[in-house]
Write an enzyme that holds these catalytic residues in place. Sequence first.
Site, PDB file in Angstrom:
ATOM      1  N   GLU A  23      14.990  36.797  53.721  1.00  0.00           N
ATOM      2  CA  GLU A  23      15.331  35.405  53.552  1.00  0.00           C
ATOM      3  C   GLU A  23      14.344  34.491  54.091  1.00  0.00           C
ATOM      4  O   GLU A  23      14.145  33.420  53.550  1.00  0.00           O
ATOM      5  CB  GLU A  23      16.672  35.108  54.088  1.00  0.00           C
ATOM      6  CG  GLU A  23      17.340  33.884  53.783  1.00  0.00           C
ATOM      7  CD  GLU A  23      17.261  32.768  54.533  1.00  0.00           C
ATOM      8  OE1 GLU A  23      17.861  31.594  54.395  1.00  0.00           O
ATOM      9  OE2 GLU A  23      16.628  33.154  55.807  1.00  0.00           O
ATOM     10  N   ASP A  67      25.496  31.835  57.313  1.00  0.00           N
ATOM     11  CA  ASP A  67      24.151  31.667  57.830  1.00  0.00           C
ATOM     12  C   ASP A  67      23.895  30.343  58.229  1.00  0.00           C
ATOM     13  O   ASP A  67      23.014  29.609  58.205  1.00  0.00           O
ATOM     14  CB  ASP A  67      23.255  31.982  56.895  1.00  0.00           C
ATOM     15  CG  ASP A  67      21.637  31.905  57.461  1.00  0.00           C
ATOM     16  OD1 ASP A  67      21.566  32.120  58.743  1.00  0.00           O
ATOM     17  OD2 ASP A  67      20.528  31.892  56.563  1.00  0.00           O
ATOM     18  N   ASP A 103      16.601  39.989  57.964  1.00  0.00           N
ATOM     19  CA  ASP A 103      15.187  39.741  58.372  1.00  0.00           C
ATOM     20  C   ASP A 103      15.482  38.433  59.420  1.00  0.00           C
ATOM     21  O   ASP A 103      16.410  37.759  59.435  1.00  0.00           O
ATOM     22  CB  ASP A 103      14.493  39.425  57.493  1.00  0.00           C
ATOM     23  CG  ASP A 103      14.608  37.931  56.581  1.00  0.00           C
ATOM     24  OD1 ASP A 103      15.883  37.870  56.359  1.00  0.00           O
ATOM     25  OD2 ASP A 103      13.665  37.375  56.508  1.00  0.00           O
ATOM     26  N   ASP A 107      19.847  34.408  64.140  1.00  0.00           N
ATOM     27  CA  ASP A 107      19.740  34.101  62.385  1.00  0.00           C
ATOM     28  C   ASP A 107      19.077  35.047  61.942  1.00  0.00           C
ATOM     29  O   ASP A 107      17.809  35.052  61.949  1.00  0.00           O
ATOM     30  CB  ASP A 107      19.035  32.779  62.298  1.00  0.00           C
ATOM     31  CG  ASP A 107      18.738  32.460  60.957  1.00  0.00           C
ATOM     32  OD1 ASP A 107      19.042  32.956  59.986  1.00  0.00           O
ATOM     33  OD2 ASP A 107      17.883  31.170  60.927  1.00  0.00           O
ATOM     34  N   HIS A 131      21.604  37.602  55.807  1.00  0.00           N
ATOM     35  CA  HIS A 131      20.339  38.161  55.753  1.00  0.00           C
ATOM     36  C   HIS A 131      19.943  39.023  56.986  1.00  0.00           C
ATOM     37  O   HIS A 131      20.324  38.578  58.245  1.00  0.00           O
ATOM     38  CB  HIS A 131      19.147  37.097  55.340  1.00  0.00           C
ATOM     39  CG  HIS A 131      18.936  36.168  56.405  1.00  0.00           C
ATOM     40  ND1 HIS A 131      17.925  36.409  57.397  1.00  0.00           N
ATOM     41  CD2 HIS A 131      19.449  34.954  56.556  1.00  0.00           C
ATOM     42  CE1 HIS A 131      18.097  35.187  57.833  1.00  0.00           C
ATOM     43  NE2 HIS A 131      18.920  34.276  57.806  1.00  0.00           N
TER      44      HIS A 131
HETATM   45 ZN    ZN Z   1      19.258  32.421  58.231  1.00  0.00          ZN
END
Ligand code: ZN
Length: 325
Positions: free
Chosen positions: A176, A199, A82, A142, A80
């Site tokens: 996400e 992730d 974002d 992340d 992801h």
């Molecule tokens: Zn994440």
Amino acid sequence: MESMVERFVRYTSINTRSNEESTTIPSTQTQVDFATNVLVPDLKAIGLDEVIYNRENGFIIGTLHANTDEKAPSIGFIAHMDTADYNAENIKPRIVENYDGSDICLNEEHQIFTRRADFPNLKNYIGKSLVVTDGLTLLGGDDKAGICEIMEALAYLVAHPEIKHGRIMCAFGPDEEIGTGADHFDVKQFPVDYAYTIDGESLGQLEYETFNAAGGTVILKGVSVHTGTAKGIMINCAKLAMQFDALLPGAAVPEYTCGRQGFFMLMSMETQVDTGKMNYIIRDHDKELFEAKKAFFLQAGQTLNEIYGREVCEVSVKDQYYNMY
Ligand SMILES: [Zn+2]
């Protein structure tokens, strides 16, 4: 050629924070810009066979054709774009070379440190290079790390055609962190036999289940009157908030639980005398316990209304995602 770390620093420097309050898909224009101005051109530069940006759901889908006639499964990799709901303006990534295991000073001026006492797992990274911020923003590793890992793996495969593989696809999606991105994912656009989300937390870790997740909202409705004539009339929302939280099991919070134990977490709370709002997240790996926690949460609101003999709170829960296992 740009190294993986350089790519990571370039990506993390860009604000792609998602916004829970937004009604657009993706929730922020920064994610659209990052997808169309950065990720799509970069995937094309790597040499993928197909790269498309889906304007409806904000997902980028990239395809590397199979390079063997032998029957090989097709594999997908997902990450992801974002970042979580913390300051993402003016991100300044910095590399700490050959980390020596001590507290890291992120910001001399504001005296912000990443301390060993708070993050004991830092000891696992002694001798490695760490990418940190100036302490005023999130880094957003992340999940920019996941995107970089997938990009670099794809670049490697393109550069090494002697490695035989089936069709490989990647999907980079928005939102996400606010739990809505995957809702709009078009599985038909991603025809693979197996897929992995990149992730994770630490190197080599494979996760096969997640929480079941819901958000809980409590709207508080008080009565504000002059303190001199308040007796028996005033209903103070700050007090209601405390009462509501006290009805939830006090040990079922993230700081007292681990592993498969579920919890209620009070994320934010805002109160005046006459109005107030609390935002919770509710988590449990087990579907039945998850349903029970949501029911308990709603019941707490009902109990408070019964105690006061009027509607002092309006409680709702909304599912966010389910345990993939
Ligand atoms: Zn994440």
